[in-house]
Design a protein around this motif. Structure first.
Motif, PDB file in Angstrom:
ATOM      1  N   SER A 204       0.684   5.227   1.008  1.00 48.19           N
ATOM      2  CA  SER A 204      -0.092   6.229   1.736  1.00 48.19           C
ATOM      3  C   SER A 204       0.508   7.607   1.526  1.00 48.19           C
ATOM      4  O   SER A 204       1.721   7.786   1.615  1.00 48.19           O
ATOM      5  CB  SER A 204      -0.107   5.925   3.237  1.00 48.19           C
ATOM      6  OG  SER A 204      -0.863   4.786   3.512  1.00 48.19           O
TER       7      SER A 204
ATOM      8  N   THR B  62      -4.995  10.786   5.744  1.00 45.26           N
ATOM      9  CA  THR B  62      -4.280   9.881   4.852  1.00 45.26           C
ATOM     10  C   THR B  62      -5.130   9.511   3.644  1.00 45.26           C
ATOM     11  O   THR B  62      -6.354   9.483   3.714  1.00 45.26           O
ATOM     12  CB  THR B  62      -3.875   8.577   5.577  1.00 45.26           C
ATOM     13  OG1 THR B  62      -5.055   7.877   5.966  1.00 45.26           O
ATOM     14  CG2 THR B  62      -3.026   8.861   6.792  1.00 45.26           C
TER      15      THR B  62
ATOM     16  N   ALA C 218      -5.519   2.639   9.628  1.00 49.98           N
ATOM     17  CA  ALA C 218      -6.043   3.916   9.141  1.00 49.98           C
ATOM     18  C   ALA C 218      -6.972   4.553  10.169  1.00 49.98           C
ATOM     19  O   ALA C 218      -6.925   5.766  10.397  1.00 49.98           O
ATOM     20  CB  ALA C 218      -6.766   3.704   7.816  1.00 49.98           C
TER      21      ALA C 218
ATOM     22  N   THR D 250      -4.799   6.247   1.157  1.00 50.43           N
ATOM     23  CA  THR D 250      -4.057   4.998   1.021  1.00 50.43           C
ATOM     24  C   THR D 250      -4.612   4.194  -0.140  1.00 50.43           C
ATOM     25  O   THR D 250      -5.831   4.030  -0.268  1.00 50.43           O
ATOM     26  CB  THR D 250      -4.148   4.178   2.326  1.00 50.43           C
ATOM     27  OG1 THR D 250      -3.636   4.989   3.400  1.00 50.43           O
ATOM     28  CG2 THR D 250      -3.336   2.906   2.240  1.00 50.43           C
TER      29      THR D 250
ATOM     30  N   TYR E  35       0.845  -1.191   0.000  1.00 52.12           N
ATOM     31  CA  TYR E  35       0.000   0.000   0.000  1.00 52.12           C
ATOM     32  C   TYR E  35       0.880   1.240   0.000  1.00 52.12           C
ATOM     33  O   TYR E  35       1.952   1.254   0.624  1.00 52.12           O
ATOM     34  CB  TYR E  35      -0.903   0.028   1.236  1.00 52.12           C
ATOM     35  CG  TYR E  35      -2.075  -0.901   1.124  1.00 52.12           C
ATOM     36  CD1 TYR E  35      -3.315  -0.437   0.712  1.00 52.12           C
ATOM     37  CD2 TYR E  35      -1.944  -2.248   1.411  1.00 52.12           C
ATOM     38  CE1 TYR E  35      -4.395  -1.292   0.593  1.00 52.12           C
ATOM     39  CE2 TYR E  35      -3.021  -3.116   1.297  1.00 52.12           C
ATOM     40  CZ  TYR E  35      -4.242  -2.626   0.893  1.00 52.12           C
ATOM     41  OH  TYR E  35      -5.300  -3.478   0.772  1.00 52.12           O
TER      42      TYR E  35
END
Length: 93
Positions: free
Chosen positions: A5, A75, A64, A77, A3
């Protein structure tokens, strides 16, 4: 899964920027993820970026939520697909 972010600090987050744990991934069990890379940004509306390898997709949401509950960062992501997965996806199109 990998991932990416993009992190933007809120006003309260910037006020606390020098406090320990203000930058990075606080309160995260290192067994649950592998931080591939992270850095600061000085372009656009983002302040920091991270590339993280999570053991599974279900591990991303609690992280998160914990970060958001602190009120310091915002954020965005996204899951990053490796080249092999991209080739499979393109074949389906």
């Amino acid at each position: 899964p990998i991932y990416i972010s993009i992190i933007s600090y809120t006003e309260s987050g910037l006020k606390d920027i020098k406090k320990p744990g203000a930058i990075g991934l606080p309160n995260v069990n290192p067994k649950n993820l592998r931080l591939e890379q992270e850095g600061l940004s000085n372009q656009g509306d983002s302040d920091q970026w991270t590339i993280i390898d999570f053991p599974d997709d279900a591990t991303v949401a609690p992280l998160a939520l914990r970060l958001g509950a602190q009120g310091n960062p915002r954020t965005k992501t996204n899951k990053a697909f490796p080249e092999e997965a991209c080739l499979v996806i393109v074949k389906v199109v």
